[in-house]
Design a protein around this motif. Structure first.
Motif, PDB file in Angstrom:
ATOM      1  N   TYR A 116       0.794  -1.227   0.000  1.00 15.52           N
ATOM      2  CA  TYR A 116       0.000   0.000   0.000  1.00 15.52           C
ATOM      3  C   TYR A 116       0.827   1.278   0.000  1.00 15.52           C
ATOM      4  N   PHE A 117       2.120   1.195   0.116  1.00 14.16           N
ATOM      5  CA  PHE A 117       2.937   2.396   0.333  1.00 14.16           C
ATOM      6  C   PHE A 117       2.820   3.444  -0.763  1.00 14.16           C
ATOM      7  N   LEU A 118       2.913   3.031  -2.000  1.00 16.47           N
ATOM      8  CA  LEU A 118       2.853   3.994  -3.092  1.00 16.47           C
ATOM      9  C   LEU A 118       1.543   4.781  -3.053  1.00 16.47           C
ATOM     10  N   SER A 119       0.453   4.089  -2.808  1.00 17.95           N
ATOM     11  CA  SER A 119      -0.856   4.751  -2.700  1.00 17.95           C
ATOM     12  C   SER A 119      -0.886   5.735  -1.538  1.00 17.95           C
ATOM     13  N   PHE A 120      -0.305   5.329  -0.414  1.00 16.52           N
ATOM     14  CA  PHE A 120      -0.322   6.194   0.764  1.00 16.52           C
ATOM     15  C   PHE A 120       0.529   7.442   0.552  1.00 16.52           C
ATOM     16  N   PHE A 121       1.727   7.272   0.017  1.00 20.81           N
ATOM     17  CA  PHE A 121       2.606   8.427  -0.158  1.00 20.81           C
ATOM     18  C   PHE A 121       2.156   9.323  -1.305  1.00 20.81           C
ATOM     19  N   ALA A 122       1.437   8.769  -2.269  1.00 22.23           N
ATOM     20  CA  ALA A 122       0.872   9.581  -3.352  1.00 22.23           C
ATOM     21  C   ALA A 122      -0.448  10.212  -2.913  1.00 22.23           C
ATOM     22  N   MET A 123      -0.891   9.862  -1.720  1.00 28.29           N
ATOM     23  CA  MET A 123      -2.162  10.332  -1.164  1.00 28.29           C
ATOM     24  C   MET A 123      -3.331  10.007  -2.091  1.00 28.29           C
ATOM     25  N   ASP A 124      -3.319   8.778  -2.597  1.00 31.92           N
ATOM     26  CA  ASP A 124      -4.421   8.260  -3.401  1.00 31.92           C
ATOM     27  C   ASP A 124      -5.558   7.933  -2.432  1.00 31.92           C
ATOM     28  N   MET A 125      -6.478   8.873  -2.282  1.00 34.51           N
ATOM     29  CA  MET A 125      -7.509   8.762  -1.254  1.00 34.51           C
ATOM     30  C   MET A 125      -8.413   7.541  -1.430  1.00 34.51           C
ATOM     31  N   LEU A 126      -8.650   7.125  -2.652  1.00 34.73           N
ATOM     32  CA  LEU A 126      -9.464   5.930  -2.861  1.00 34.73           C
ATOM     33  C   LEU A 126      -8.769   4.709  -2.264  1.00 34.73           C
ATOM     34  N   GLN A 127      -7.491   4.540  -2.568  1.00 32.73           N
ATOM     35  CA  GLN A 127      -6.751   3.383  -2.053  1.00 32.73           C
ATOM     36  C   GLN A 127      -6.583   3.454  -0.529  1.00 32.73           C
ATOM     37  N   ILE A 128      -6.397   4.644  -0.008  1.00 33.65           N
ATOM     38  CA  ILE A 128      -6.286   4.811   1.449  1.00 33.65           C
ATOM     39  C   ILE A 128      -7.610   4.429   2.103  1.00 33.65           C
ATOM     40  N   ARG A 129      -8.717   4.914   1.559  1.00 31.21           N
ATOM     41  CA  ARG A 129     -10.035   4.592   2.122  1.00 31.21           C
ATOM     42  C   ARG A 129     -10.321   3.088   2.027  1.00 31.21           C
ATOM     43  N   ILE A 130      -9.852   2.447   0.975  1.00 30.63           N
ATOM     44  CA  ILE A 130     -10.033   0.994   0.864  1.00 30.63           C
ATOM     45  C   ILE A 130      -9.317   0.299   2.018  1.00 30.63           C
ATOM     46  N   ARG A 131      -8.070   0.695   2.284  1.00 32.43           N
ATOM     47  CA  ARG A 131      -7.315   0.094   3.395  1.00 32.43           C
ATOM     48  C   ARG A 131      -8.002   0.376   4.723  1.00 32.43           C
ATOM     49  N   PHE A 132      -8.516   1.593   4.899  1.00 30.08           N
ATOM     50  CA  PHE A 132      -9.234   1.926   6.136  1.00 30.08           C
ATOM     51  C   PHE A 132     -10.484   1.054   6.282  1.00 30.08           C
TER      52      PHE A 132
ATOM     53  N   LYS B 159     -12.340  -3.177  -2.152  1.00 28.16           N
ATOM     54  CA  LYS B 159     -11.845  -2.478  -3.340  1.00 28.16           C
ATOM     55  C   LYS B 159     -12.939  -2.402  -4.400  1.00 28.16           C
ATOM     56  N   GLU B 160     -13.600  -3.522  -4.623  1.00 26.28           N
ATOM     57  CA  GLU B 160     -14.679  -3.573  -5.604  1.00 26.28           C
ATOM     58  C   GLU B 160     -15.818  -2.621  -5.225  1.00 26.28           C
ATOM     59  N   GLU B 161     -16.234  -2.659  -3.956  1.00 29.95           N
ATOM     60  CA  GLU B 161     -17.324  -1.794  -3.478  1.00 29.95           C
ATOM     61  C   GLU B 161     -16.978  -0.316  -3.626  1.00 29.95           C
ATOM     62  N   MET B 162     -15.785   0.052  -3.200  1.00 34.06           N
ATOM     63  CA  MET B 162     -15.417   1.466  -3.187  1.00 34.06           C
ATOM     64  C   MET B 162     -15.130   1.986  -4.591  1.00 34.06           C
ATOM     65  N   GLU B 163     -14.553   1.153  -5.435  1.00 35.68           N
ATOM     66  CA  GLU B 163     -14.331   1.582  -6.818  1.00 35.68           C
ATOM     67  C   GLU B 163     -15.662   1.759  -7.546  1.00 35.68           C
ATOM     68  N   ALA B 164     -16.632   0.896  -7.248  1.00 36.96           N
ATOM     69  CA  ALA B 164     -17.966   1.030  -7.850  1.00 36.96           C
ATOM     70  C   ALA B 164     -18.632   2.318  -7.373  1.00 36.96           C
ATOM     71  N   ALA B 165     -18.513   2.612  -6.079  1.00 35.66           N
ATOM     72  CA  ALA B 165     -19.082   3.845  -5.535  1.00 35.66           C
ATOM     73  C   ALA B 165     -18.404   5.068  -6.154  1.00 35.66           C
ATOM     74  N   PHE B 166     -17.103   4.971  -6.329  1.00 28.39           N
ATOM     75  CA  PHE B 166     -16.335   6.069  -6.933  1.00 28.39           C
ATOM     76  C   PHE B 166     -16.779   6.293  -8.377  1.00 28.39           C
ATOM     77  N   SER B 167     -16.918   5.199  -9.128  1.00 26.98           N
ATOM     78  CA  SER B 167     -17.358   5.299 -10.527  1.00 26.98           C
ATOM     79  C   SER B 167     -18.760   5.877 -10.625  1.00 26.98           C
ATOM     80  N   LYS B 168     -19.624   5.458  -9.730  1.00 28.39           N
ATOM     81  CA  LYS B 168     -20.996   5.958  -9.721  1.00 28.39           C
ATOM     82  C   LYS B 168     -21.010   7.466  -9.456  1.00 28.39           C
ATOM     83  N   GLU B 169     -20.231   7.890  -8.485  1.00 26.33           N
ATOM     84  CA  GLU B 169     -20.147   9.319  -8.161  1.00 26.33           C
ATOM     85  C   GLU B 169     -19.635  10.112  -9.356  1.00 26.33           C
ATOM     86  N   LEU B 170     -18.630   9.584 -10.023  1.00 21.92           N
ATOM     87  CA  LEU B 170     -18.070  10.282 -11.182  1.00 21.92           C
ATOM     88  C   LEU B 170     -19.058  10.345 -12.344  1.00 21.92           C
TER      89      LEU B 170
END
Length: 190
Positions: A31-47, A171-182
């Motif tokens: 997860y490090f690259l996502s965390f240091f890039a502040m990729d909020m979707l990937q961070i929220r998935i880990r949370f 990951k699947e749930e949050m990416e679907a929610a993200f896509s729906k929002e977009l």
């Protein structure tokens, strides 16, 4: 933010070039690259994965945190970004790192839950402010018993398979929610 803590831990055990190579390899794993890039979707998935196991493994403490409004982002990001090197003494941190490098990302989730389990009695009657100070200043604990902490980590039962399945599901749930929002055209904020 947390990269300097990772580098410092590596420099304690190897020369500069080896530490640089190890840091680069570490940053490109899990997860490090996502965390240091502040990729909020990937961070929220880990949370979300952490919160799933938190509620499952420590339901009473989870309910306490919910009732007090203690959110995962206030403490977990710091713990995971630095592999606890900012939060715990060096000797404990090196043991956590050994286990993380051997067992993978799921061990860090177990470690975070183990720390919460270890501190759970301390949290019982603490007001919100003191609880937050405790969560963000673990190194200030009077006496951190390494064996007791690792017993708490060992008591957290999260297999690699369970972790991977939950990570995939969240990951699947949050990416679907993200896509729906977009697709609706609204902005997606965490």
């Amino acid at each position: 933010q947390g990269m300097s803590y990772l580098a410092a831990m590596l420099l304690l055990t190897m020369d500069t070039f080896q530490a640089f190579v190890a840091l680069c390899n570490l940053l490109h794993s899990h997860y490090f690259l996502s965390f240091f890039a502040m990729d909020m979707l990937q961070i929220r998935i880990r949370f979300a994965v952490f919160e799933h196991f938190f509620e499952k493994q420590l339901p009473d403490l989870f309910a306490t945190f919910e009732s007090l409004g203690v959110t995962t982002d206030t403490y977990l990001l710091n713990w995971l970004m630095t592999l606890f090197s900012k939060s715990l003494p060096v000797d404990l941190t090196t043991r956590l790192w050994d286990n993380y490098l051997l067992n993978g990302e799921s061990f860090m989730i177990r470690s975070a839950l183990g720390v919460l389990k270890w501190l759970s009695q301390t949290f019982v009657d603490l007001p919100f402010e003191e609880l937050m100070v405790t969560l963000t200043h673990l190194h200030d604990q009077d006496c951190i018993d390494e064996d007791e902490l690792f017993d708490c980590i060992a008591a957290i039962k999260v297999t690699e398979e369970e972790f991977a399945a939950t990570l995939g599901k969240k990951k699947e749930e949050m990416e679907a929610a993200f896509s729906k929002e977009l697709s609706v055209g609204s902005s997606f904020y965490w």
